[in-house]
Design a protein around this motif. Structure first.
Motif, PDB file in Angstrom:
ATOM      1  N   SER A   1     -17.389 -40.426 -18.204  1.00 34.75           N
ATOM      2  CA  SER A   1     -18.264 -41.596 -18.152  1.00 34.75           C
ATOM      3  C   SER A   1     -19.111 -41.724 -19.414  1.00 34.75           C
ATOM      4  O   SER A   1     -19.696 -42.770 -19.672  1.00 34.75           O
ATOM      5  CB  SER A   1     -19.163 -41.536 -16.915  1.00 34.75           C
TER       6      SER A   1
ATOM      7  N   PRO B   1     -14.030 -43.080 -10.037  1.00 31.99           N
ATOM      8  CA  PRO B   1     -13.385 -44.228 -10.694  1.00 31.99           C
ATOM      9  C   PRO B   1     -13.039 -44.007 -12.167  1.00 31.99           C
ATOM     10  O   PRO B   1     -11.978 -44.473 -12.614  1.00 31.99           O
ATOM     11  CB  PRO B   1     -14.405 -45.373 -10.534  1.00 31.99           C
ATOM     12  N   CYS B   2     -13.869 -43.304 -12.912  1.00 35.76           N
ATOM     13  CA  CYS B   2     -13.540 -43.071 -14.331  1.00 35.76           C
ATOM     14  C   CYS B   2     -12.293 -42.188 -14.436  1.00 35.76           C
ATOM     15  O   CYS B   2     -11.384 -42.451 -15.229  1.00 35.76           O
ATOM     16  CB  CYS B   2     -14.691 -42.393 -15.076  1.00 35.76           C
TER      17      CYS B   2
ATOM     18  N   LYS C   1      -9.539 -42.933  -6.669  1.00 31.96           N
ATOM     19  CA  LYS C   1     -10.026 -44.270  -7.026  1.00 31.96           C
ATOM     20  C   LYS C   1     -11.375 -44.558  -6.348  1.00 31.96           C
ATOM     21  O   LYS C   1     -12.274 -45.109  -6.969  1.00 31.96           O
ATOM     22  CB  LYS C   1      -8.995 -45.316  -6.585  1.00 31.96           C
ATOM     23  N   GLU C   2     -11.485 -44.158  -5.092  1.00 33.83           N
ATOM     24  CA  GLU C   2     -12.712 -44.413  -4.345  1.00 33.83           C
ATOM     25  C   GLU C   2     -13.842 -43.484  -4.791  1.00 33.83           C
ATOM     26  O   GLU C   2     -14.988 -43.906  -4.902  1.00 33.83           O
ATOM     27  CB  GLU C   2     -12.475 -44.205  -2.836  1.00 33.83           C
TER      28      GLU C   2
ATOM     29  N   GLU D   1     -15.779 -36.360 -13.872  1.00 37.72           N
ATOM     30  CA  GLU D   1     -16.121 -37.791 -13.836  1.00 37.72           C
ATOM     31  C   GLU D   1     -17.252 -38.064 -14.838  1.00 37.72           C
ATOM     32  O   GLU D   1     -17.220 -39.038 -15.584  1.00 37.72           O
ATOM     33  CB  GLU D   1     -16.553 -38.158 -12.405  1.00 37.72           C
TER      34      GLU D   1
ATOM     35  N   ALA E   1      -9.978 -41.894 -12.215  1.00 36.01           N
ATOM     36  CA  ALA E   1      -8.822 -42.645 -11.717  1.00 36.01           C
ATOM     37  C   ALA E   1      -8.265 -43.564 -12.800  1.00 36.01           C
ATOM     38  O   ALA E   1      -7.047 -43.647 -12.990  1.00 36.01           O
ATOM     39  CB  ALA E   1      -9.213 -43.442 -10.478  1.00 36.01           C
ATOM     40  N   SER E   2      -9.162 -44.208 -13.524  1.00 33.85           N
ATOM     41  CA  SER E   2      -8.703 -45.137 -14.556  1.00 33.85           C
ATOM     42  C   SER E   2      -8.069 -44.358 -15.720  1.00 33.85           C
ATOM     43  O   SER E   2      -7.037 -44.756 -16.270  1.00 33.85           O
ATOM     44  CB  SER E   2      -9.890 -46.011 -14.983  1.00 33.85           C
TER      45      SER E   2
END
Lengths: 226, 226
Positions: A152, A191-192, A187-188, A148, A194-195
């Motif tokens: 980011s 987030p990075c 996603k929870e 993550e 997940a996207s």
């Protein structure tokens, strides 16, 4: 002319998927694709044992060249077809170092996820070792924030080592798909990632290797608490 | 001028040893060598965590380039110093494929040997799972003949992919040393491997990474029955 490349692969094998992504990215999608049934233990057939004496897939042949370790196949394809399709390993030494590092580093995700999966999958539920499972969940919970964090650092729309899709992505995306199959709340929690995952999984090369049997079976909730 | 390369390594770590061999083969032996004590958990020090957030060795820095996965470091060194020292990855595509395959394939030995070692090392003797141990011994007993067979195709004095020392040897020799440390009866069971091992372990690059603490401790008899 038919291709002089043959890949034996199994549905749901992450190493096989990694290779399939590289094949399509290198514009080699006319390879002979031989789907092997794990259920019928076809990976132990004479045809495959002749190529890969471990009786495993991927088993890969290009003319007389045999390469079976998935990471080696990916490197071989990139080196052999350097100027064709997507460049999967950059020339710039420091960027290349980063790609090689992240490429190999994806094994950390897979080692941790597989340990968990195989313990739960191969052991009767009443024999599950909750201490072991707890350790493996913790290991994954420590592993994933690293990724993550890597993502980011770049803007939206980036890949795992920056602006280009590379070997590192070819190896990362199937690993993430494996985690999603085990119901990681990506996603929870991340987030990075997940996207990134949502975007990159639409790529034709990634779609080309999507495990057929995943499409009509639900997966496992092994990672819902990570 | 002092080197702008630093390697953090631990005594007995096979991945570290693999990297040390490549450094010496590439004539980079003036790197800053920082021996880390696993006993004191120095791999979790701030100094290392800054380079490798997993708190593991090898941790490797070359100028501003950081690479920590041992296979990635070896590939990086070969690609970056291609024309210096021993050429560890041949140019010829089919020979290169073979080297990449054998290089990655050494992981099969290590995965099987480590599973056995860690189970016995980390579990009290009365809790040893004899079924698990039996499976792992069997896996190694099936793995090693493959390597014996690879070597037997070449003449005496050859390396694992033929006449030259490559990345594949840099990764294989420490793995064999690990098996010898666990008292594998290599000479009796795998004569080609034993003769290869005896010859290649004398190489200065291999000697440079020999685990210091192995010199005055006896090892373990975990593999005497393979």
């Amino acid at each position: 002319m038919s291709s002089d490349m043959t890949l034996y692969w199994g549905s749901g094998s992450i190493p096989c998927w990694r290779v399939m992504i590289c094949l399509v990215e290198k514009e080699l999608s006319d390879y002979n694709s031989k789907l092997v049934s794990f259920e019928k233990k076809e990976q132990k057939s004479d045809e495959i044992m002749k190529i890969n004496p471990r009786g495993q897939v991927p088993a890969f042949k290009h003319g007389n060249v045999v390469v079976n370790e998935s990471m080696a196949i990916c490197l071989y394809l990139e080196n052999t077809f350097k100027n064709q399709g997507t460049q999967l390993l950059p020339d710039d030494p420091s960027q290349q170092a980063l790609v090689l590092q992240r490429f190999m580093e994806t094994q950390n995700i897979m080692d941790k996820a597989k340990a968990l999966f195989f313990h739960r999958f191969r052991t009767k539920q009443e024999d599950w070792d909750q201490v072991y499972i707890g350790e493996k969940i913790k290991a994954l919970a420590e592993e994933l924030p690293l990724w993550e964090n890597y993502l980011s650092q770049y803007g939206e729309g980036s890949f795992i080592t920056g602006k280009d899709f590379t070997l590192a992505d070819a190896s990362l995306v199937p690993a993430l798909a494996y985690l999603m199959r085990m119901k990681l709340p990506m996603k929870e929690r991340f987030p990075c990632l997940a996207s990134y995952y949502e975007r990159v999984s639409d790529r034709p090369s990634v779609q080309s290797g999507w495990p057929p049997h995943w499409k009509d079976t639900p997966g496992y909730d092994y990672l819902k608490d990570v």
